[in-house]
Design a protein around this motif. Structure first.
Motif, mmCIF file in Angstrom:
data_model
loop_
_atom_site.group_PDB
_atom_site.id
_atom_site.type_symbol
_atom_site.label_atom_id
_atom_site.label_comp_id
_atom_site.label_asym_id
_atom_site.label_seq_id
_atom_site.Cartn_x
_atom_site.Cartn_y
_atom_site.Cartn_z
ATOM 1 N N VAL B 64 0.875 -1.173 0.000
ATOM 2 C CA VAL B 64 0.000 0.000 0.000
ATOM 3 C C VAL B 64 0.910 1.220 0.000
ATOM 4 C CG1 VAL B 64 -0.149 -0.030 2.537
ATOM 5 C CG2 VAL B 64 -1.877 1.195 1.208
ATOM 6 N N TYR B 65 0.522 2.235 -0.717
ATOM 7 C CA TYR B 65 1.314 3.463 -0.634
ATOM 8 C C TYR B 65 0.447 4.656 -0.288
ATOM 9 C CZ TYR B 65 0.319 4.947 -5.597
ATOM 10 O OH TYR B 65 -0.254 5.344 -6.776
ATOM 11 N N THR B 66 1.056 5.613 0.369
ATOM 12 C CA THR B 66 0.449 6.916 0.584
ATOM 13 C C THR B 66 1.360 7.936 -0.077
ATOM 14 O OG1 THR B 66 -0.498 6.273 2.708
ATOM 15 C CG2 THR B 66 -0.336 8.618 2.281
ATOM 16 N N SER B 115 9.717 1.185 0.415
ATOM 17 C CA SER B 115 10.559 2.250 -0.150
ATOM 18 C C SER B 115 9.964 3.612 0.160
ATOM 19 C CB SER B 115 10.684 2.083 -1.669
ATOM 20 O OG SER B 115 9.420 2.254 -2.276
ATOM 21 N N VAL B 116 10.800 4.622 0.103
ATOM 22 C CA VAL B 116 10.353 6.014 0.222
ATOM 23 C C VAL B 116 10.930 6.758 -0.977
ATOM 24 C CG1 VAL B 116 10.353 8.115 1.615
ATOM 25 C CG2 VAL B 116 10.339 5.877 2.740
ATOM 26 N N GLU B 117 10.065 7.397 -1.741
ATOM 27 C CA GLU B 117 10.523 8.139 -2.932
ATOM 28 C C GLU B 117 10.175 9.615 -2.768
ATOM 29 O OE1 GLU B 117 9.490 5.541 -6.685
ATOM 30 O OE2 GLU B 117 8.110 5.089 -5.046
ATOM 31 N N PHE B 118 11.041 10.454 -3.330
ATOM 32 C CA PHE B 118 10.797 11.901 -3.331
ATOM 33 C C PHE B 118 10.917 12.427 -4.754
ATOM 34 C CE2 PHE B 118 12.498 11.101 0.931
ATOM 35 C CZ PHE B 118 11.571 11.752 1.731
ATOM 36 N N ALA B 119 10.005 13.302 -5.127
ATOM 37 C CA ALA B 119 10.136 14.055 -6.381
ATOM 38 C C ALA B 119 10.103 15.527 -6.002
ATOM 39 C CB ALA B 119 8.989 13.721 -7.321
ATOM 40 N N SER B 120 11.188 16.218 -6.274
ATOM 41 C CA SER B 120 11.277 17.635 -5.910
ATOM 42 C C SER B 120 11.307 18.475 -7.181
ATOM 43 C CB SER B 120 12.556 17.904 -5.116
ATOM 44 O OG SER B 120 12.639 17.040 -4.018
ATOM 45 N N VAL B 121 10.538 19.565 -7.140
ATOM 46 C CA VAL B 121 10.545 20.499 -8.274
ATOM 47 C C VAL B 121 11.403 21.691 -7.858
ATOM 48 C CG1 VAL B 121 9.155 21.823 -9.895
ATOM 49 C CG2 VAL B 121 8.188 19.764 -8.820
ATOM 50 N N LEU B 122 12.551 21.827 -8.521
ATOM 51 C CA LEU B 122 13.509 22.879 -8.142
ATOM 52 C C LEU B 122 13.561 23.935 -9.232
ATOM 53 C CD1 LEU B 122 16.350 20.358 -7.167
ATOM 54 C CD2 LEU B 122 14.651 21.363 -5.629
ATOM 55 N N TYR B 133 14.811 13.288 -8.411
ATOM 56 C CA TYR B 133 14.146 12.060 -7.953
ATOM 57 C C TYR B 133 15.099 11.315 -7.027
ATOM 58 C CZ TYR B 133 12.306 7.332 -7.839
ATOM 59 O OH TYR B 133 11.831 6.120 -7.403
ATOM 60 N N GLU B 134 14.592 10.923 -5.870
ATOM 61 C CA GLU B 134 15.399 10.150 -4.915
ATOM 62 C C GLU B 134 14.568 8.974 -4.410
ATOM 63 O OE1 GLU B 134 15.804 13.845 -2.658
ATOM 64 O OE2 GLU B 134 17.858 13.227 -2.237
ATOM 65 N N GLU B 135 15.225 7.838 -4.288
ATOM 66 C CA GLU B 135 14.536 6.675 -3.733
ATOM 67 C C GLU B 135 15.366 6.087 -2.599
ATOM 68 O OE1 GLU B 135 13.985 3.311 -6.300
ATOM 69 O OE2 GLU B 135 12.523 2.397 -4.958
ATOM 70 N N TYR B 136 14.685 5.704 -1.534
ATOM 71 C CA TYR B 136 15.327 5.114 -0.356
ATOM 72 C C TYR B 136 14.726 3.744 -0.099
ATOM 73 C CZ TYR B 136 17.161 9.761 0.477
ATOM 74 O OH TYR B 136 17.818 10.958 0.320
ATOM 75 N N GLN B 137 15.589 2.798 0.193
ATOM 76 C CA GLN B 137 15.128 1.440 0.504
ATOM 77 C C GLN B 137 15.964 0.873 1.642
ATOM 78 O OE1 GLN B 137 15.135 -1.167 -2.875
ATOM 79 N NE2 GLN B 137 13.596 -0.007 -4.002
ATOM 80 N N GLY B 138 15.499 -0.260 2.147
ATOM 81 C CA GLY B 138 16.269 -0.988 3.158
ATOM 82 C C GLY B 138 15.907 -0.593 4.576
#
Lengths: 322, 168
Positions: B64-66, B115-122, B133-138
């Protein structure tokens, strides 16, 4: 040898008191509660092994085939039994369950399994006087397997976002966020800030294909951080927003059309009569308060009652929002 | 700024561990909390501090994702059907594995973080947006992907296509 005078006096007192109690008891029997068994109109259709468990442990209260023990018919016990049966049939009646819409049938069956596995059903008072009525772990597994098989089909297999997209677009266009939302009949206010609160839980309800995000206000988040949630402090509001799960054509079931938002508002004085919580539910994008009478509050408390040792909260909150 | 948030986030994790270790005062058992779903590790931001954008379930993966967003992102996600997230927006998609709810038969709640993903608009040098785009796992979470794009593609595009579920 003569009997002492005070003995005679005490004997008289006991004699008359016994007489009065006996008369009162007999008079009570004239007003004993009679439980009728209405016709069976739409009995549950389930495999014999499931029905056998329901008959043994549930039917006495949750059907139109109530069978009473001799002591159940003696007032004042009969009054309590009649009250319990009446309330039980209203909540779930296996003799009439087929009259409910399919979705509601699923809901009450899943609820029944929940109540059993949480130890709330059969009632402890019933179990005490009806030894052997408790559902055994093996029987519970049979019920769980049967009820799980009744769950609706996986929504992610479909491509069904059109309705929710339309609902969302209409809502944005209508600038509906400016509308005033009414309190519940019980006087529980709607809190429009819920959409800014932090997520403390999320549940994928496979019994009715909804996804529910549970949100806590600042008081709730602080209470979680400080490990003070049993009981939750005054000022806590916990909101649960519910959407239908709709397949998006890629194998995902997304939060689709909005169903409702429910709020539990903790005020131990104001809501003393409802276990310290104000219970509210607002339906659809128009946020129409649910329930025209106090029945909703009772339904809420009945359903949450198995969690009374956890302050009536189903959610086990995540931590780390601060 | 990111450094401070990262430190605060780690501190929050330490406090969390501390709190779970001294729960006896109010008879608050740790089984009152869903600690299996906690975010641990070194993240640039804590998405649990942000508001919710939307959510989805993958029954086949049992996940499930939020989607969460910072202020700019949530404001846009809830009021727009088209267009692009404005500069300053950060969208985060947090995916959990699912596990059965101990308190509701038929309900699935978050288990371990997937996982945790981030999309940043710079803001780019030429005032055109640039995307991170950054993705974190583990466990603990560690960065596994970090890339800048000028035109969103792949998961970055997916995150930036998220719109707010209706919350009237």
């Amino acid at each position: 040898m003569s009997v002492p005078t005070h003995w005679t006096r005490w004997t008289n007192v006991i004699f008359w008191l016994s007489g009065i109690v006996a008369m009162a008891f007999l008079a009570l029997q004239l007003k004993t509660a009679r439980i009728q068994n209405p016709p069976i109109t739409a009995e549950i259709q389930a495999p014999p092994e499931v029905k056998s468990i329901l008959r043994h442990s549930c039917y006495s209260c949750h059907s139109n085939e109530t069978k009473l023990a001799w002591f159940d018919e003696i007032a004042p016990i009969s009054w309590m039994v009649a009250h319990d049966v009446q309330r039980a049939r209203k909540h779930l009646n296996f003799s009439e369950i087929g009259n409910l819409p399919i979705a509601d049938q699923h809901l009450v069956l899943f609820d029944a399994v929940n109540q059993i596995q949480m130890g709330a059903m059969p009632l402890s008072t019933y179990r005490r006087v009806h030894p052997g009525s408790a559902v055994t772990p093996e029987q519970l597994e049979i019920l769980r397997a049967y009820v799980a098989s009744q769950a609706p089909p996986d929504p992610s297999a479909s491509n069904d976002l059109a309705t929710s997209d339309r609902q969302r677009a209409l809502w944005i266009e209508s600038n509906a966020s400016k509308r005033r939302v009414e309190d519940t009949v019980g006087g529980v206010p709607f809190n429009p800030d819920y959409k800014h609160w932090k997520q403390i839980g999320i549940t994928d309800r496979r019994d009715n294909n909804t996804v529910r995000i549970v949100l806590g206000n600042d008081v709730a988040i602080k209470a979680i951080a400080e490990n003070r949630i049993n009981p939750w402090p005054d000022g806590t509001v916990i909101a649960k927003a519910t959407w239908h799960e709709r397949g998006d054509g890629t194998g995902l079931a997304r939060a689709g059309d909005f169903v409702q938002v429910e709020m539990m508002t903790r005020d131990s004085r104001k809501y003393r009569s409802t276990v310290g919580w104000g219970w509210g539910r607002w339906l659809g994008p128009d946020l129409k308060p649910d329930g025209k009478t106090a029945d909703l509050r009772n339904a809420c408390i009945d359903c949450h009652n198995p969690l009374r040792n956890h302050d009536y909260i189903f959610t086990t909150p995540m931590r780390g929002q601060q | 700024m990111r450094h401070i948030v990262r430190k605060s986030f780690m501190l929050a994790g330490i406090c969390l561990l501390g709190a779970s270790g001294c729960s006896g005062i109010h008879h608050q058992g740790s089984n009152n909390f869903n600690d299996a779903a906690a975010l641990s590790g070194s993240l640039p931001y804590n998405p649990l501090q942000w508001s919710v954008v939307t959510s989805a379930v993958s029954r086949s993966d049992a996940t499930v994702y939020t989607v969460f967003g910072n202020g700019e992102a949530v404001g846009f996600a809830r009021s727009s059907s088209e267009g692009n997230y404005p500069v300053g927006s950060i969208v985060s998609l947090v995916t959990w594995t699912q596990r059965p709810s101990p308190r509701w038969f038929g309900g699935m709640i978050p288990g371990a973080i997937r996982s945790v993903e981030f999309a940043s608009v710079l803001s780019g040098d030429d005032h055109r947006p640039i995307y991170l785009y950054e993705e974190y796992q583990g466990s603990p979470l560690k960065v596994v992907t970090s890339q800048r794009q000028t035109i969103p593609a792949g998961r970055l595009a997916y995150l930036l296509a998220q719109r707010g579920a209706l919350m009237p």
